[in-house]
Enzyme design. Structure first.
Site, PDB file in Angstrom:
ATOM      1  CG  HIS A 182     -13.009  -9.261  14.786  1.00  0.00           C
ATOM      2  ND1 HIS A 182     -12.842 -10.228  13.818  1.00  0.00           N
ATOM      3  CD2 HIS A 182     -13.644  -9.869  15.827  1.00  0.00           C
ATOM      4  CE1 HIS A 182     -13.339 -11.372  14.248  1.00  0.00           C
ATOM      5  NE2 HIS A 182     -13.839 -11.182  15.462  1.00  0.00           N
ATOM      6  CB  SER A 222      -7.070 -20.356  24.087  1.00  0.00           C
ATOM      7  OG  SER A 222      -8.470 -20.312  23.877  1.00  0.00           O
TER       8      SER A 222
END
Length: 426
Positions: A142, A266
Site C-alpha cells: 500500500h 471509521s
C-alpha cells in the site's frame, strides 16, 4: 494455561451452519442490546448470541474470579482489564458449557431461555469504549502504491518507512459499529490546476481495508513494552474500515498528517475475535528489507493468515467483490506496532484501538482501497450490476469480511457493513 477452547475436534449442542464464521472454537466477545432492552456482554456460536451476564448470574462461571457485574456493562473494557489469564479461563469455560457432551445448560430449558438469543432479537453495540485510537501505515504494498502515485517509483517509500511503523493518532469519537450509516464529508479541497482551495463535499470518498487490535492496560507512563511481551496485552482483533476523503486529505496532510479527511468515520465489526482463538493460524510475515533496530526485532511467527475481502453494493443491487487480500501482508506486525507505540513511554489503556493501516496485497486484485484499485480513478472498477466505480458513491454500501481456515475449522469475524449517505442536511 492450555487453550482448551481451541480443540478442533470439539462440537457443540447449539445448531450451527456448516462453515459458520463462529464455531465453538471461536467464542468472540461483543456487546448487545437484548429483546428486553438490556445491554449485556455476550459471545456467539453460529447464529446464536449468548448473554454472558445471565450466564454468570446463574452460576456457570463459578470458580473463576470475576466480579458480579463484569458482564453487566455496556463495554468490554473492565473485562479486558482483567488480563489474559481471565480471558482464557472464560473462553475455556464457555467451550465446556456448550460442548455437545455437556448436558447441564442444554437440558435446562429455563436457563436456555434466559441465556440464548437469535440474532434478530439483539442489536449489536460498539464492543469497547475507545479511549485512544492510533492508525498505522504498515503494508509495504500500500505504501509503495500510494508513494508511486504521488512521488514516483524511485521515491515511493519515505526514508523512515523501512525503519519504523509509521502511524498517527486518530479520532476515537467517530468509531462506529457495523450497520451504522455515515454521511459524505465536506471540507477544503484543491482542485486540479487551482491555487486556492474550495469548500464542499468530498468527491473522492474511499474505504481502507484494515484490521484493528484492542489492547488491555499495559504500562505506566514512561514504561516501554518489550516486543517479546507485546502480545500479552492484545485482547483481540476486529475488521476495520477506515474511511477516507482523498481530496480533503491531499490538501491538508502536509505537514502534520491526516485530519478531516480521516476523522469523519471509521467502522468496525462488532465481535472481537481473541488472539487466543487465532493462535492456530499464525504465520510468518514479510521478511525485513532492512535490518531493524533491536527493540523491533522479534522471534517466531507474529502474523496471522486472515483472508480478507471487500464488496461494494449499490442501492437495491447485488454486491461486487472488488478486493481479496490477507492480513499476513502487513510488513510491521502488531507486536512491533505496540512496542514502537510505547518505546517512548506512552501508556496504553484497556479498550485502546490500533488500526493496521490499509492491507494491500501484491496483485492489483488485492489492493485495499479504491485509490489503488482504480489507480487514482484512471482505471474504473467494473460492477456486476453494471456501471463502474472510481470511488464510493452516495448510497453505496461497503462490506468487509474476514476469516481464517485450517484443518476444517473456520474462525471468522463476520462483517463490517456501512452505507455512505449524501451530505448531512438539517
Amino acid at each position: 494455561m492450555p487453550i482448551t477452547a481451541n480443540n478442533p475436534d470439539r462440537k457443540t449442542w447449539i445448531k450451527t451452519k456448516h462453515h459458520t464464521d463462529f464455531p465453538i472454537q471461536n467464542i468472540p466477545f461483543g456487546v448487545f442490546l437484548t429483546r428486553d432492552d438490556i445491554i449485556t456482554i455476550g459471545t456467539r456460536i453460529g447464529d446464536t448470541a449468548i448473554d454472558l451476564g445471565a450466564l454468570h448470574q446463574l452460576g456457570y462461571f463459578d470458580g473463576i474470579p470475576l466480579t458480579d457485574d463484569i458482564f453487566l456493562q455496556d463495554s468490554l473494557n473492565d473485562f479486558i482489564s482483567d488480563g489474559k489469564k481471565t480471558w482464557r479461563l472464560v473462553r475455556n469455560r464457555i467451550a465446556e458449557i456448550f460442548d455437545e457432551k455437556n448436558d447441564t445448560l442444554k437440558n435446562n430449558k429455563k436457563h436456555r431461555q434466559e441465556v440464548l438469543f437469535s440474532l434478530d432479537e439483539i442489536e449489536m453495540q460498539l464492543p469497547v469504549s475507545v479511549g485512544d485510537y492510533t492508525d498505522f501505515y504498515s503494508s509495504i504494498e500500500h505504501a509503495t502504491n500510494v508513494g508511486t502515485m504521488f512521488r514516483g517509483k524511485d521515491n515511493a517509500l519515505m526514508p523512515n518507512w523501512l525503519h519504523l511503523p509509521v502511524g498517527y493518532h486518530g479520532r476515537s469519537s467517530s468509531i462506529i459499529p457495523s450497520g451504522i450509516p455515515i454521511h459524505r464529508p465536506q471540507g477544503q479541497k484543491l482542485t486540479n490546476g487551482a491555487t486556492e482551495p474550495i469548500f464542499g463535499p468530498s468527491r473522492l470518498v474511499d474505504f481502507e481495508l484494515e484490521m484493528a487490535f484492542i489492547t488491555t492496560d499495559a504500562n505506566q507512563l514512561g514504561e516501554p513494552i518489550p516486543i517479546q511481551e507485546a502480545e500479552d496485552y492484545i485482547f483481540g482483533l476486529v475488521l476495520f474500515n477506515d474511511w477516507s476523503a482523498r481530496d480533503i486529505q491531499k490538501w491538508e496532510y502536509v505537514p502534520l498528517g491526516p485530519f478531516l479527511g480521516k476523522n469523519f468515520a471509521s467502522s468496525i465489526s462488532p465481535w472481537i475475535v481473541t488472539l487466543d482463538a487465532l493462535e492456530p493460524y499464525r504465520t510468518a510475515g514479510p521478511k525485513p528489507v532492512k535490518e531493524q533496530l533491536p527493540y523491533l526485532q522479534y522471534e517466531g511467527a507474529k502474523s496471522f493468515d486472515i483472508h480478507l475481502e471487500v464488496a461494494i453494493q449499490p442501492k437495491n443491487t447485488e454486491e461486487t467483490v472488488v478486493s481479496k487480500s490477507n492480513f499476513k501482508h502487513m510488513y510491521w506486525n502488531m507486536a512491533q506496532q505496540l512496542a514502537h507505540h510505547t518505546v517512548n513511554g506512552c501508556p496504553v489503556n484497556s479498550g485502546d484501538m490500533m488500526g493496521s493501516g490499509t492491507l494491500s496485497g501484491p496483485t492489483p486484485d488485492s489492493y485495499g482501497s479504491m485509490l489503488e484499485l482504480s489507480w487514482k480513478g484512471e482505471k474504473p472498477v467494473q460492477l456486476k450490476s453494471g456501471g463502474s466505480r472510481k470511488f464510493i458513491e452516495d448510497n453505496d454500501t461497503v462490506i468487509m469480511r474476514g476469516f481464517c481456515e485450517k484443518d476444517g475449522v473456520r474462525i471468522g469475524f463476520g462483517e463490517v457493513s456501512t452505507t455512505l449517505l449524501p451530505v448531512f442536511k438539517k
